[in-house]
Design a protein around this motif. Structure first.
Motif, PDB file in Angstrom:
ATOM      1  N   GLY A   9       0.790  -1.227   0.000  1.00 31.24           N
ATOM      2  CA  GLY A   9       0.000   0.000   0.000  1.00 31.24           C
ATOM      3  C   GLY A   9       0.820   1.273   0.000  1.00 31.24           C
ATOM      4  O   GLY A   9       1.305   1.721  -1.043  1.00 31.24           O
ATOM      5  N   ASN A  37      -0.768  -6.113  -3.654  1.00 24.78           N
ATOM      6  CA  ASN A  37      -1.134  -7.084  -2.621  1.00 24.78           C
ATOM      7  C   ASN A  37      -2.624  -7.006  -2.278  1.00 24.78           C
ATOM      8  O   ASN A  37      -3.172  -5.917  -2.098  1.00 24.78           O
ATOM      9  CB  ASN A  37      -0.317  -6.787  -1.360  1.00 24.78           C
ATOM     10  N   ASP A  40      -4.412  -8.068   2.555  1.00 25.00           N
ATOM     11  CA  ASP A  40      -5.027  -7.305   3.649  1.00 25.00           C
ATOM     12  C   ASP A  40      -6.534  -7.143   3.458  1.00 25.00           C
ATOM     13  O   ASP A  40      -7.202  -6.554   4.305  1.00 25.00           O
ATOM     14  CB  ASP A  40      -4.450  -5.879   3.706  1.00 25.00           C
ATOM     15  N   ASP A  52      -4.652  -1.889   0.200  1.00 24.55           N
ATOM     16  CA  ASP A  52      -3.452  -1.578  -0.576  1.00 24.55           C
ATOM     17  C   ASP A  52      -3.811  -1.047  -1.962  1.00 24.55           C
ATOM     18  O   ASP A  52      -3.219  -0.064  -2.434  1.00 24.55           O
ATOM     19  CB  ASP A  52      -2.538  -2.809  -0.668  1.00 24.55           C
ATOM     20  N   SER A 206       3.245  -7.670   2.423  1.00 21.24           N
ATOM     21  CA  SER A 206       2.851  -7.005   1.173  1.00 21.24           C
ATOM     22  C   SER A 206       3.424  -7.759  -0.026  1.00 21.24           C
ATOM     23  O   SER A 206       2.685  -8.263  -0.863  1.00 21.24           O
ATOM     24  CB  SER A 206       3.320  -5.540   1.144  1.00 21.24           C
TER      25      SER A 206
HETATM   26 CA    CA Z   1      -0.944  -3.363   3.284  1.00 24.22          CA
END
Ligand code: CA
Ligand code: GDP
Length: 320
Positions: A9, A37, A40, A52, A206
């Motif tokens: 992110g 990614n 999350d 992200d 990530s």
């Molecule tokens: Ca993240």
């Protein structure tokens, strides 16, 4: 030139914004693809949240809150404040009103049967980002932590945001990984790139979850493009966030050279050909090169867009 960046992110967003700026000045025809990614991501109050993807989108669109470091510009929280009165949602997880607009739109597309990659293409079409964003996978593969106390699992987001990564853990699991596949375009973007870059994103939660999607790691290992990474660790510390807790949990020291060795040299079965570390870590260059990874020490702080652009230029220069 085709450049593919693998990222998370906020750290990824700052790096890609710099890369876009550098290429605007030097190679306006270049194509940038970001493989983002999705570990999350989660469902919360019937909405699909993709932190992200949204951090990268808001930053490239100039819509991010620079002061807070995340979320949207000119944000308010009337809706989530009111929802607290109903007792739904996570009181420790802020969802701004404008941010909710993105989540509602994404959930609308998903519920009408579109995959996340197509939903992302439609959402990002609103702004001229100059970068194609592709989620690593269209499948729901969510990162969980394994708690040291009793071996139970907790969604990464709860551990990170609610507990500030302070609960001891023994590792990470990607729930839903079995049978998952990369989103359309992901493998091609890696295989057909002229350069692949690992943003200075969290290596464990990530970059790691992207590489964990079946097929992605093999494609990075096998691409004819050089693969260059940028350290998220400067002088033995994370620049922002709690990535040190993630590295510790997988037995990797919080050091720029340790992260390079964690990824490993492609010539020796690993993932990267080159690695940028900060000037203050210059003493680590010989150790990284001894492991088969070309290394250079440059300023790694992305405090401004010009500094991020210079960092991107340095990463491309390492290609040789
Ligand atoms: Ca993240
Ligand atoms: P997240 O998904 O929002 O946590 O963001 P990322 O995983 O993309 O990036 C988080 C990482 O970016 C952290 O580990 C930070 O150490 C790193 N980071 C943040 N700002 C900078 C910076 O200015 N320079 C470098 N080299 N790394 C940074």
């Amino acid at each position: 030139m085709k450049i593919t960046v693998i990222c998370g992110g906020v750290g990824g967003a700052k790096f890609i914004r710099g890369l876009r700026e550098h290429l605007r000045q030097t190679d306006p025809g270049a194509e940038i693809t970001a493989i983002v990614n999705t570990g999350d991501d989660m469902w919360l109050t019937s909405l699909r949240i993709a932190p992200d993807l949204d951090s990268v989108m808001y930053t490239l669109a100039g819509q991010n809150d620079e002061v807070r470091g995340w979320g949207r510009l000119d944000e308010s929280e009337r809706v989530s404040t009111d929802m607290r009165e109903y007792g739904v949602g996570w009181p420790w997880f802020t969802l701004g009103d404008l941010d909710l607009s993105t989540h509602i739109t994404r959930s609308h597309y998903l519920r009408s049967g579109l995959p996340l990659s197509e939903a992302t293409a439609r959402i990002t079409a609103r702004w001229p980002l100059g970068v194609r964003l592709i989620p690593a996978t269209d499948d729901e593969v969510e990162t969980h932590v394994v708690l040291a106390e009793d071996g139970s699992e907790m969604h990464f987001q709860e551990w990170w945001t609610r507990h500030r990564a302070a609960l001891p853990i023994t590792g990470f699991v990607q729930r839903g990984l079995d049978g998952s596949t990369p989103a359309p375009g992901v493998l091609e973007a890696i295989a057909e790139a002229d350069v692949v870059l690992f943003a200075p994103s969290n290596p464990v939660v990530s970059i790691g979850p992207v590489l964990g999607i079946p097929g992605i790691r093999d494609t990075v290992e096998g691409t004819s493009a050089p693969v260059i990474g940028v350290s998220p660790i400067i002088a033995g510390a994370v620049v922002r966030g709690m990535a040190d807790a993630c590295l510790t949990a997988i037995g990797v020291a919080t050091a720029a050279d340790a992260v390079a060795l964690h990824y490993g040299a492609r010539s020796r079965g690993g993932l990267i050909d080159g690695w940028l570390i900060d000037e203050t870590d210059a003493a680590s260059v010989p150790a990284i090169e001894a492991a088969g990874i070309r290394a250079r020490a440059v300023p790694l702080w992305m405090k401004t867009v010009p500094l991020s652009a210079q960092l991107a230029a340095d990463a491309l220069a390492l290609v040789g």
